[in-house]
Scaffold this motif. Sequence first.
Motif, PDB file in Angstrom:
ATOM      1  N   LEU A 160      86.513  37.294  34.585  1.00  0.00           N
ATOM      2  CA  LEU A 160      87.595  36.490  34.019  1.00  0.00           C
ATOM      3  C   LEU A 160      87.205  35.020  33.925  1.00  0.00           C
ATOM      4  CD1 LEU A 160      90.495  36.243  33.021  1.00  0.00           C
ATOM      5  CD2 LEU A 160      91.253  36.126  35.402  1.00  0.00           C
ATOM      6  N   ILE A 161      86.620  34.483  34.987  1.00  0.00           N
ATOM      7  CA  ILE A 161      86.224  33.072  34.987  1.00  0.00           C
ATOM      8  C   ILE A 161      85.100  32.825  33.987  1.00  0.00           C
ATOM      9  CG2 ILE A 161      85.247  31.206  36.398  1.00  0.00           C
ATOM     10  CD1 ILE A 161      86.655  32.531  38.820  1.00  0.00           C
ATOM     11  N   THR A 162      84.204  33.788  33.838  1.00  0.00           N
ATOM     12  CA  THR A 162      83.134  33.653  32.848  1.00  0.00           C
ATOM     13  C   THR A 162      83.713  33.559  31.444  1.00  0.00           C
ATOM     14  OG1 THR A 162      81.584  34.895  34.242  1.00  0.00           O
ATOM     15  CG2 THR A 162      81.052  34.725  31.899  1.00  0.00           C
ATOM     16  N   ILE A 163      84.730  34.372  31.156  1.00  0.00           N
ATOM     17  CA  ILE A 163      85.405  34.310  29.851  1.00  0.00           C
ATOM     18  C   ILE A 163      86.029  32.928  29.649  1.00  0.00           C
ATOM     19  CG2 ILE A 163      87.350  35.207  28.509  1.00  0.00           C
ATOM     20  CD1 ILE A 163      86.793  37.951  29.796  1.00  0.00           C
ATOM     21  N   VAL A 164      86.616  32.394  30.708  1.00  0.00           N
ATOM     22  CA  VAL A 164      87.223  31.065  30.637  1.00  0.00           C
ATOM     23  C   VAL A 164      86.154  30.010  30.317  1.00  0.00           C
ATOM     24  CG1 VAL A 164      88.394  29.251  31.942  1.00  0.00           C
ATOM     25  CG2 VAL A 164      89.143  31.629  32.168  1.00  0.00           C
ATOM     26  N   VAL A 165      85.015  30.092  30.994  1.00  0.00           N
ATOM     27  CA  VAL A 165      83.928  29.135  30.751  1.00  0.00           C
ATOM     28  C   VAL A 165      83.488  29.186  29.285  1.00  0.00           C
ATOM     29  CG1 VAL A 165      81.524  28.574  31.265  1.00  0.00           C
ATOM     30  CG2 VAL A 165      83.088  29.158  33.124  1.00  0.00           C
ATOM     31  N   ILE A 166      83.320  30.398  28.770  1.00  0.00           N
ATOM     32  CA  ILE A 166      82.890  30.560  27.376  1.00  0.00           C
ATOM     33  C   ILE A 166      83.922  29.957  26.425  1.00  0.00           C
ATOM     34  CG2 ILE A 166      82.443  32.263  25.558  1.00  0.00           C
ATOM     35  CD1 ILE A 166      81.300  34.101  27.756  1.00  0.00           C
ATOM     36  N   ARG A 167      85.182  30.183  26.696  1.00  0.00           N
ATOM     37  CA  ARG A 167      86.230  29.676  25.811  1.00  0.00           C
ATOM     38  C   ARG A 167      86.358  28.162  25.893  1.00  0.00           C
ATOM     39  NH1 ARG A 167      91.790  32.723  25.363  1.00  0.00           N
ATOM     40  NH2 ARG A 167      91.932  30.921  23.963  1.00  0.00           N
ATOM     41  N   VAL A 168      86.198  27.621  27.097  1.00  0.00           N
ATOM     42  CA  VAL A 168      86.228  26.157  27.225  1.00  0.00           C
ATOM     43  C   VAL A 168      85.059  25.553  26.471  1.00  0.00           C
ATOM     44  CG1 VAL A 168      85.999  24.222  28.827  1.00  0.00           C
ATOM     45  CG2 VAL A 168      87.449  26.170  29.435  1.00  0.00           C
ATOM     46  N   ASN A 169      83.892  26.161  26.607  1.00  0.00           N
ATOM     47  CA  ASN A 169      82.698  25.663  25.923  1.00  0.00           C
ATOM     48  C   ASN A 169      82.858  25.721  24.408  1.00  0.00           C
ATOM     49  OD1 ASN A 169      79.873  24.742  26.022  1.00  0.00           O
ATOM     50  ND2 ASN A 169      79.413  26.729  25.116  1.00  0.00           N
ATOM     51  N   LYS A 170      83.582  26.728  23.902  1.00  0.00           N
ATOM     52  CA  LYS A 170      83.782  26.881  22.454  1.00  0.00           C
ATOM     53  C   LYS A 170      85.021  26.129  21.958  1.00  0.00           C
ATOM     54  CE  LYS A 170      81.517  31.371  21.882  1.00  0.00           C
ATOM     55  NZ  LYS A 170      81.699  32.784  21.445  1.00  0.00           N
ATOM     56  N   ASN A 171      85.678  25.420  22.883  1.00  0.00           N
ATOM     57  CA  ASN A 171      86.877  24.642  22.562  1.00  0.00           C
ATOM     58  C   ASN A 171      88.062  25.502  22.122  1.00  0.00           C
ATOM     59  OD1 ASN A 171      85.631  22.059  23.025  1.00  0.00           O
ATOM     60  ND2 ASN A 171      84.577  22.299  21.061  1.00  0.00           N
ATOM     61  N   THR A 172      88.053  26.778  22.459  1.00  0.00           N
ATOM     62  CA  THR A 172      89.215  27.626  22.176  1.00  0.00           C
ATOM     63  C   THR A 172      90.176  27.636  23.356  1.00  0.00           C
ATOM     64  OG1 THR A 172      88.044  29.606  22.947  1.00  0.00           O
ATOM     65  CG2 THR A 172      87.919  29.098  20.592  1.00  0.00           C
ATOM     66  N   LEU A 173      89.787  26.991  24.427  1.00  0.00           N
ATOM     67  CA  LEU A 173      90.651  26.784  25.585  1.00  0.00           C
ATOM     68  C   LEU A 173      90.550  25.312  25.951  1.00  0.00           C
ATOM     69  CD1 LEU A 173      90.917  29.094  28.707  1.00  0.00           C
ATOM     70  CD2 LEU A 173      91.251  26.645  28.838  1.00  0.00           C
ATOM     71  N   SER A 174      91.684  24.629  25.891  1.00  0.00           N
ATOM     72  CA  SER A 174      91.680  23.190  26.131  1.00  0.00           C
ATOM     73  C   SER A 174      92.950  22.784  26.867  1.00  0.00           C
ATOM     74  CB  SER A 174      91.594  22.443  24.794  1.00  0.00           C
ATOM     75  OG  SER A 174      92.756  22.711  24.023  1.00  0.00           O
ATOM     76  N   ASP A 175      93.202  21.471  26.889  1.00  0.00           N
ATOM     77  CA  ASP A 175      94.399  20.975  27.561  1.00  0.00           C
ATOM     78  C   ASP A 175      95.666  21.437  26.849  1.00  0.00           C
ATOM     79  OD1 ASP A 175      95.318  18.160  25.843  1.00  0.00           O
ATOM     80  OD2 ASP A 175      93.352  19.029  25.499  1.00  0.00           O
ATOM     81  N   GLU A 176      95.556  21.867  25.598  1.00  0.00           N
ATOM     82  CA  GLU A 176      96.716  22.317  24.843  1.00  0.00           C
ATOM     83  C   GLU A 176      97.099  23.769  25.158  1.00  0.00           C
ATOM     84  OE1 GLU A 176      95.904  21.653  20.765  1.00  0.00           O
ATOM     85  OE2 GLU A 176      95.913  19.468  20.929  1.00  0.00           O
ATOM     86  N   ASN A 177      96.134  24.556  25.649  1.00  0.00           N
ATOM     87  CA  ASN A 177      96.423  25.954  25.996  1.00  0.00           C
ATOM     88  C   ASN A 177      95.644  26.384  27.240  1.00  0.00           C
ATOM     89  OD1 ASN A 177      93.961  25.791  24.657  1.00  0.00           O
ATOM     90  ND2 ASN A 177      94.089  27.877  23.889  1.00  0.00           N
TER      91      ASN A 177
END
Length: 206
Positions: A160-177
Amino acid sequence: MDTSTTITHDEHRDDEASKLGMWLFIFTELLLFAGLFIVYGVYRYENQEAFHSAGKELSVPIGTINTVILLISSATIAMASSAIRFKNKKLTIRLLVVTLLMALIFMVNKYFEWTGKIEHGYLPGTDTLMNMEQGKVLFYGLYFFMTGLHALHIIVGVILITIVVIRVNKNTLSDENPVLLDNAGLYWHLVDLIWIFLFPLFYLIA
């Protein structure tokens, strides 16, 4: 085209439902381990001397180190949730990577500990263990099952945390979501909480 797709996705995202779902999942997991703790308590009450003797075979230093490791990892993932809200992408990723590193160290320590116990014949079902008194059989049965189940939760958390890292790196997870990161943090705190109970029950019993 892409903008409208993003807007539609955001409009249909239900952050509150996502958080509620995670809390419900955590509640069911707590019920599961609460049941196991009750089973442990009953067996310990009925086999106090055997549990005490078997507990001496476990390494308190390793258990303590793993406890500190998980406490650090809980702190780093909590700080990652704060960092994402301050729009600090690099710090968020670094903190999540540290969390993953702590999880890896925990699992390596657990691997060597399990290996040592297996080599001594303490694995449930082995002839060595089955020839011991019933209390020790129950102790190691619970030890491998409960710590193994906890390790499985760690593996799920790492994914789960690895998925989060990937999404943060791709900017699909940010302060907005940041809900996925928040949920990952809640799950990881659950993993930490479970260990806080497992550690004294098995390692400090003696």
